[in-house]
Write a protein that holds these residues in place. Structure first.
Motif, PDB file in Angstrom:
ATOM      1  N   ASP A  56      -6.367  21.316 -21.035  1.00  0.00           N
ATOM      2  CA  ASP A  56      -6.650  22.362 -22.012  1.00  0.00           C
ATOM      3  C   ASP A  56      -7.413  21.791 -23.188  1.00  0.00           C
ATOM      4  OD1 ASP A  56      -6.445  25.022 -22.589  1.00  0.00           O
ATOM      5  OD2 ASP A  56      -4.783  24.723 -23.967  1.00  0.00           O
ATOM      6  N   ASP A  57      -8.389  20.925 -22.878  1.00  0.00           N
ATOM      7  CA  ASP A  57      -8.942  20.153 -23.983  1.00  0.00           C
ATOM      8  C   ASP A  57     -10.223  20.738 -24.569  1.00  0.00           C
ATOM      9  OD1 ASP A  57     -10.017  19.695 -21.564  1.00  0.00           O
ATOM     10  OD2 ASP A  57      -9.495  17.583 -21.499  1.00  0.00           O
ATOM     11  N   VAL A  58     -11.151  21.155 -23.722  1.00  0.00           N
ATOM     12  CA  VAL A  58     -12.473  21.434 -24.255  1.00  0.00           C
ATOM     13  C   VAL A  58     -12.580  22.838 -24.834  1.00  0.00           C
ATOM     14  CG1 VAL A  58     -14.912  21.307 -23.807  1.00  0.00           C
ATOM     15  CG2 VAL A  58     -13.349  19.930 -22.463  1.00  0.00           C
ATOM     16  N   THR A  59     -12.335  23.811 -23.979  1.00  0.00           N
ATOM     17  CA  THR A  59     -12.530  25.178 -24.433  1.00  0.00           C
ATOM     18  C   THR A  59     -11.177  25.872 -24.478  1.00  0.00           C
ATOM     19  OG1 THR A  59     -13.084  25.593 -22.164  1.00  0.00           O
ATOM     20  CG2 THR A  59     -14.904  25.554 -23.716  1.00  0.00           C
ATOM     21  N   VAL A  60     -10.524  25.728 -25.596  1.00  0.00           N
ATOM     22  CA  VAL A  60      -9.202  26.316 -25.746  1.00  0.00           C
ATOM     23  C   VAL A  60      -9.341  27.836 -25.672  1.00  0.00           C
ATOM     24  CG1 VAL A  60      -7.225  26.515 -27.279  1.00  0.00           C
ATOM     25  CG2 VAL A  60      -8.508  24.388 -27.157  1.00  0.00           C
ATOM     26  N   GLY A  61      -8.456  28.445 -24.915  1.00  0.00           N
ATOM     27  CA  GLY A  61      -8.453  29.897 -24.860  1.00  0.00           C
ATOM     28  C   GLY A  61      -9.331  30.468 -23.769  1.00  0.00           C
ATOM     29  N   SER A  62     -10.126  29.635 -23.086  1.00  0.00           N
ATOM     30  CA  SER A  62     -10.943  30.192 -22.016  1.00  0.00           C
ATOM     31  C   SER A  62     -10.152  30.148 -20.710  1.00  0.00           C
ATOM     32  CB  SER A  62     -12.256  29.424 -21.894  1.00  0.00           C
ATOM     33  OG  SER A  62     -11.989  28.118 -21.493  1.00  0.00           O
ATOM     34  N   ALA A  63     -10.827  30.489 -19.636  1.00  0.00           N
ATOM     35  CA  ALA A  63     -10.152  30.587 -18.341  1.00  0.00           C
ATOM     36  C   ALA A  63      -9.501  29.253 -17.966  1.00  0.00           C
ATOM     37  CB  ALA A  63     -11.169  30.988 -17.280  1.00  0.00           C
ATOM     38  N   PRO A  64      -8.377  29.297 -17.248  1.00  0.00           N
ATOM     39  CA  PRO A  64      -7.711  28.047 -16.867  1.00  0.00           C
ATOM     40  C   PRO A  64      -8.461  27.337 -15.745  1.00  0.00           C
ATOM     41  CG  PRO A  64      -6.568  29.901 -15.916  1.00  0.00           C
ATOM     42  CD  PRO A  64      -7.656  30.477 -16.775  1.00  0.00           C
ATOM     43  N   VAL A  65      -8.141  26.037 -15.578  1.00  0.00           N
ATOM     44  CA  VAL A  65      -8.753  25.252 -14.509  1.00  0.00           C
ATOM     45  C   VAL A  65      -8.178  25.666 -13.166  1.00  0.00           C
ATOM     46  CG1 VAL A  65      -8.961  22.917 -13.617  1.00  0.00           C
ATOM     47  CG2 VAL A  65      -9.210  23.338 -16.039  1.00  0.00           C
ATOM     48  N   ILE A  66      -6.905  26.053 -13.169  1.00  0.00           N
ATOM     49  CA  ILE A  66      -6.256  26.493 -11.947  1.00  0.00           C
ATOM     50  C   ILE A  66      -5.347  27.644 -12.352  1.00  0.00           C
ATOM     51  CG2 ILE A  66      -4.567  24.629 -12.249  1.00  0.00           C
ATOM     52  CD1 ILE A  66      -4.196  24.570  -9.262  1.00  0.00           C
ATOM     53  N   GLU A  67      -5.388  28.723 -11.585  1.00  0.00           N
ATOM     54  CA  GLU A  67      -4.583  29.886 -11.949  1.00  0.00           C
ATOM     55  C   GLU A  67      -3.096  29.536 -11.888  1.00  0.00           C
ATOM     56  OE1 GLU A  67      -5.620  32.726 -13.097  1.00  0.00           O
ATOM     57  OE2 GLU A  67      -7.756  32.392 -12.811  1.00  0.00           O
ATOM     58  N   PRO A  68      -2.270  30.123 -12.756  1.00  0.00           N
ATOM     59  CA  PRO A  68      -0.850  29.756 -12.772  1.00  0.00           C
ATOM     60  C   PRO A  68      -0.127  30.249 -11.525  1.00  0.00           C
ATOM     61  CG  PRO A  68      -1.297  31.498 -14.363  1.00  0.00           C
ATOM     62  CD  PRO A  68      -2.620  31.071 -13.815  1.00  0.00           C
ATOM     63  N   GLY A  69       1.059  29.692 -11.285  1.00  0.00           N
ATOM     64  CA  GLY A  69       1.893  30.162 -10.181  1.00  0.00           C
ATOM     65  C   GLY A  69       1.826  29.306  -8.938  1.00  0.00           C
ATOM     66  N   TYR A  70       1.024  28.242  -8.957  1.00  0.00           N
ATOM     67  CA  TYR A  70       0.926  27.399  -7.770  1.00  0.00           C
ATOM     68  C   TYR A  70       1.944  26.266  -7.821  1.00  0.00           C
ATOM     69  CZ  TYR A  70      -3.152  29.614  -5.831  1.00  0.00           C
ATOM     70  OH  TYR A  70      -3.996  30.520  -5.262  1.00  0.00           O
ATOM     71  N   THR A  71       2.378  25.824  -6.641  1.00  0.00           N
ATOM     72  CA  THR A  71       3.232  24.652  -6.537  1.00  0.00           C
ATOM     73  C   THR A  71       2.492  23.605  -5.719  1.00  0.00           C
ATOM     74  OG1 THR A  71       4.221  25.359  -4.474  1.00  0.00           O
ATOM     75  CG2 THR A  71       5.262  26.152  -6.497  1.00  0.00           C
ATOM     76  N   PHE A  72       3.077  22.400  -5.650  1.00  0.00           N
ATOM     77  CA  PHE A  72       2.461  21.352  -4.834  1.00  0.00           C
ATOM     78  C   PHE A  72       2.262  21.854  -3.411  1.00  0.00           C
ATOM     79  CE2 PHE A  72       5.097  18.572  -7.783  1.00  0.00           C
ATOM     80  CZ  PHE A  72       4.051  18.383  -8.647  1.00  0.00           C
ATOM     81  N   ALA A  73       3.272  22.568  -2.896  1.00  0.00           N
ATOM     82  CA  ALA A  73       3.206  23.009  -1.505  1.00  0.00           C
ATOM     83  C   ALA A  73       2.111  24.052  -1.308  1.00  0.00           C
ATOM     84  CB  ALA A  73       4.555  23.576  -1.091  1.00  0.00           C
ATOM     85  N   THR A  74       2.022  25.027  -2.212  1.00  0.00           N
ATOM     86  CA  THR A  74       1.037  26.091  -1.981  1.00  0.00           C
ATOM     87  C   THR A  74      -0.387  25.579  -2.171  1.00  0.00           C
ATOM     88  OG1 THR A  74       1.350  26.837  -4.257  1.00  0.00           O
ATOM     89  CG2 THR A  74       2.571  28.003  -2.547  1.00  0.00           C
ATOM     90  N   VAL A  75      -0.587  24.684  -3.126  1.00  0.00           N
ATOM     91  CA  VAL A  75      -1.927  24.095  -3.294  1.00  0.00           C
ATOM     92  C   VAL A  75      -2.319  23.361  -2.018  1.00  0.00           C
ATOM     93  CG1 VAL A  75      -3.182  22.259  -4.462  1.00  0.00           C
ATOM     94  CG2 VAL A  75      -1.910  23.911  -5.798  1.00  0.00           C
ATOM     95  N   THR A  76      -1.377  22.543  -1.521  1.00  0.00           N
ATOM     96  CA  THR A  76      -1.651  21.765  -0.310  1.00  0.00           C
ATOM     97  C   THR A  76      -1.973  22.679   0.853  1.00  0.00           C
ATOM     98  OG1 THR A  76      -0.016  20.202  -1.109  1.00  0.00           O
ATOM     99  CG2 THR A  76      -0.701  19.987   1.189  1.00  0.00           C
ATOM    100  N   ASP A  77      -1.125  23.696   1.045  1.00  0.00           N
ATOM    101  CA  ASP A  77      -1.288  24.548   2.226  1.00  0.00           C
ATOM    102  C   ASP A  77      -2.563  25.367   2.137  1.00  0.00           C
ATOM    103  OD1 ASP A  77       1.041  23.475   2.980  1.00  0.00           O
ATOM    104  OD2 ASP A  77       2.287  25.220   2.558  1.00  0.00           O
ATOM    105  N   LYS A  78      -2.861  25.844   0.934  1.00  0.00           N
ATOM    106  CA  LYS A  78      -4.020  26.709   0.809  1.00  0.00           C
ATOM    107  C   LYS A  78      -5.313  25.943   1.127  1.00  0.00           C
ATOM    108  CE  LYS A  78      -6.196  30.145  -1.974  1.00  0.00           C
ATOM    109  NZ  LYS A  78      -6.020  31.225  -2.884  1.00  0.00           N
ATOM    110  N   ILE A  79      -5.427  24.709   0.610  1.00  0.00           N
ATOM    111  CA  ILE A  79      -6.668  23.962   0.847  1.00  0.00           C
ATOM    112  C   ILE A  79      -6.714  23.430   2.270  1.00  0.00           C
ATOM    113  CG2 ILE A  79      -8.116  22.067   0.073  1.00  0.00           C
ATOM    114  CD1 ILE A  79      -6.838  22.378  -2.689  1.00  0.00           C
ATOM    115  N   SER A  80      -5.575  22.917   2.751  1.00  0.00           N
ATOM    116  CA  SER A  80      -5.633  22.317   4.091  1.00  0.00           C
ATOM    117  C   SER A  80      -5.750  23.385   5.167  1.00  0.00           C
ATOM    118  CB  SER A  80      -4.427  21.417   4.339  1.00  0.00           C
ATOM    119  OG  SER A  80      -3.235  22.142   4.201  1.00  0.00           O
TER     120      SER A  80
END
Lengths: 178, 457
Positions: free
Chosen positions: B6-30
């Protein structure tokens, strides 16, 4: 060395914080031959396990210095010794013109040293490793965190180590056959 | 969200949408690689790209039979499309290294969702670039003579020549980019090995993952090596286009012999590279449903990088024109006049429109977050940067110092077939990459999640 039938005892954790805390307590309890596994680099985990000597930077430095020396010497030997060409009376050892290639070989050697050195120090590639005998270990590359105490540790004894690991409140404990 | 994200553009869109876990990130990409069926759209896209690759191979085969005479190159324009395309492709590659190395050193964690395919883009673009100088050699099968090796002719390369520097710069760049990409892949290959249900895939990914098991000691060395490699790749990427610009700047040709070339080439490279990143990222996030990982933030940031580097490029054009007038050198002055009014003046004006004029709309925030507009502007920049190299190579050469050696350059169908064919090869490699390797770095995405942070007891 005779191979032990049991490679170690492995505990499974749900979060990074649990794993780091468990690694610290295991190290404090006097276990030295331990390792921890995580699906991504966890800050401070290796430190908690007592791993401080990282030789990668030295390997890279040596690679870079070797690259610089050999790159320059290659050009010097070619341009001034074995195949000298007189271009408008310019010196054979025209070092400013040799800087570019020297720079490139420095980066090339240092980069190769970083990658190959990291793999070699990590003992990779390693086609077989006992930790993969634990079926749940497949989650170590997804979302689970594991801590292992190797049976080669002087403090290791089947019952006592299991009791100790249980005190860390893991999700599961498994014995790792080698 | 931890403070790094959250360093450069405070208040703008997030880098990754909230609500993800390690498992869902892994499963979604793989899942894109492991379980998603091959779609008709993929087959169609790959098929077209593959046919274009075949066209390129046909053009190259004919070149081997007949020689470079089938191209439009002749004296005075001896470089033509081959060098235009070489510089264009190698410039496109630069954004991948910038994203993976320089933004890593600057702790820009938003890079984590785009670095993997940007690095793949680098590799494929450099592969396309490398073809052109070799094909242009005249006797391409003797291309290995460029390297210093002991031979019975007792011949050695001339190390005072920028063309030899270029051989070292480009081959080092390719090697380091490949290494960087591959060690970035190792933990993800281990994930695919452990997630795949297919025995053959397990074996192949297993061999490539080299037995990676995520040990803390391994991670410690891995991170050090990765960081040092980023530190090495950073000066390297700046040097590569600098050396490419030396191919021009060290010579005595008006329009080439200027000191502005290295920084202006590097900025132009990053400019076109980010344009290509967006041209690839926008369809990828759309078709694979990755809007949660490649968010508006990434589009905004890439657009800002394009805006900044585009202005540096504009400054480069300005300085070139200024020095043409200020030097008082009749050849430099003529070159400026010739660019503005000579036989290729239309393309020079088009270049100014494409590279300086149109991209200024990126100042508008709404356009920076509109995928469709960004896609179109990126295509415009890619065209503009190609025209820039065309103007640099052809317009500078076609009017030699003496009127008796003036000429014109007209590309032939073989020039176009080779050029369009490399675009096909680039896309074909990208299509294959998307099917068999994770297009987003899974383990680096995990580190972006708030759960990755270690909480003190």
């Amino acid at each position: 060395m005779k191979r032990l039938a049991i490679y170690g005892m492995m505990a499974e954790f749900d979060t990074t914080s649990d794993l780091v805390a468990a690694a610290r307590r295991t190290h404090e309890a006097g276990y030295r031959k331990i390792d921890a596994y995580s699906p991504f680099p966890v800050e401070g985990l290796a430190d908690e396990m007592g791993f401080h000597k990282n030789a990668v930077p030295l390997v890279v430095l040596v690679g870079g210095v070797l690259g610089a020396i050999s790159g320059y010497l290659l050009q010097y030997w070619i341009s001034a010794v074995t195949y000298p060409i007189n271009v408008g009376g310019r010196p054979y050892n025209s070092w400013p013109a040799f800087i570019v290639v020297t720079f490139e070989t420095t980066i090339l050697f240092a980069g190769l040293a970083a990658v190959l050195g990291m793999l070699a120090l990590n003992g990779l590639p390693m086609p077989y490793h006992p930790v993969f005998n634990v079926p749940r270990f497949a989650f170590a590359t997804r979302d689970r965190f594991f801590l292992i105490i190797f049976s080669s540790d002087p403090k290791y004894e089947t019952a006592g180590t299991r009791v100790f690991l249980e005190s860390l409140k893991p999700r599961s404990i498994s014995e790792v056959p080698s | 969200m931890d403070d790094r994200t959250d360093d450069v553009t405070v208040g703008s869109a997030p880098v990754i949408e909230p609500g993800y876990t390690f498992a869902t990130v892994t499963d979604k990409i793989s899942a894109i690689v492991l379980t998603r069926p091959t779609s008709v759209a993929w087959l169609f896209g790959f098929g077209v790209a593959f046919l274009l690759t075949m066209m390129m191979l046909y053009a190259i085969g004919y070149l081997f039979v007949r020689g470079v005479g089938i191209w439009g190159v002749n004296i005075p324009v001896g470089w033509g499309f081959a060098i235009v395309n070489f510089v264009w492709w190698i410039g496109i590659g630069h954004a991948g290294t910038l994203i993976s190395a320089i933004l890593l050193l600057l702790r820009q964690s938003w890079r984590n969702s785009i670095n993997r395919f940007a690095e793949a883009m680098t590799l494929f673009a450099v592969a396309c670039a490398g073809l052109f100088p070799v094909l242009h050699l005249g006797r391409p099968w003797l291309g290995y003579w460029l390297f210093p090796y002991p031979n019975t002719m007792k011949y050695w390369p001339q190390f005072r020549s920028p063309l030899v520097w270029d051989v070292f710069a480009v081959s080092t760049y390719f090697t380091i980019s490949l290494m960087f990409w591959f060690i970035g892949l190792i933990p993800d290959l281990a994930t695919l090995r452990d997630r795949s249900g297919n025995r053959a895939a397990q074996i192949i990914y297993g061999i490539l993952a080299m037995g990676w098991r995520g040990s803390a000691r391994h991670w410690a060395r891995y991170e050090t090596a990765y960081l040092l490699l980023a530190g090495l790749a950073t000066p390297l990427v700046l040097s590569v286009h600098t050396v490419v610009s030396f191919d021009f700047a060290i010579s005595m040709v008006p329009g080439w012999h200027t000191t502005i070339f290295p920084p202006y080439f590097v900025a132009g490279a990053i400019y076109s590279g980010f344009a290509m990143v967006l041209v690839l990222a926008i369809p990828i996030r759309k078709f694979y449903g990755l809007e949660d990982f490649i968010t508006e933030r990434h589009l905004q940031n890439s657009a800002k990088v394009m805006l900044a580097t585009g202005l540096i490029v504009a400054y480069g054009y300005g300085i070139e024109a200024f020095m043409g007038w200020y030097s008082g050198n009749r050849y430099d002055t003529f070159l400026l006049w010739n660019r503005l009014h000579g036989p290729y003046h239309f393309w020079y004006w088009m270049l100014l429109v494409c590279n300086i004029g149109i991209p200024q709309v990126l100042w508008i925030r709404n356009l920076r977050s509109s995928p469709v507009w960004l896609f179109l502007i990126s295509l415009d920049i890619l065209v503009g940067m190609w025209l820039e190299r065309f103007v640099i190579v052809v317009v500078s050469l076609h009017r030699d110092f003496l009127n008796s050696s003036w000429g014109m350059y007209y590309p032939t169908r073989w020039d176009w077939m080779t050029y369009i064919g490399t675009i096909g090869m680039f896309l074909a490699l990208m299509f294959l990459f998307l099917r068999i390797l994770p297009a987003i770095s899974i383990f680096e995405m995990r580190t972006l999640l708030p759960q990755a942070e270690v909480k003190p007891e």
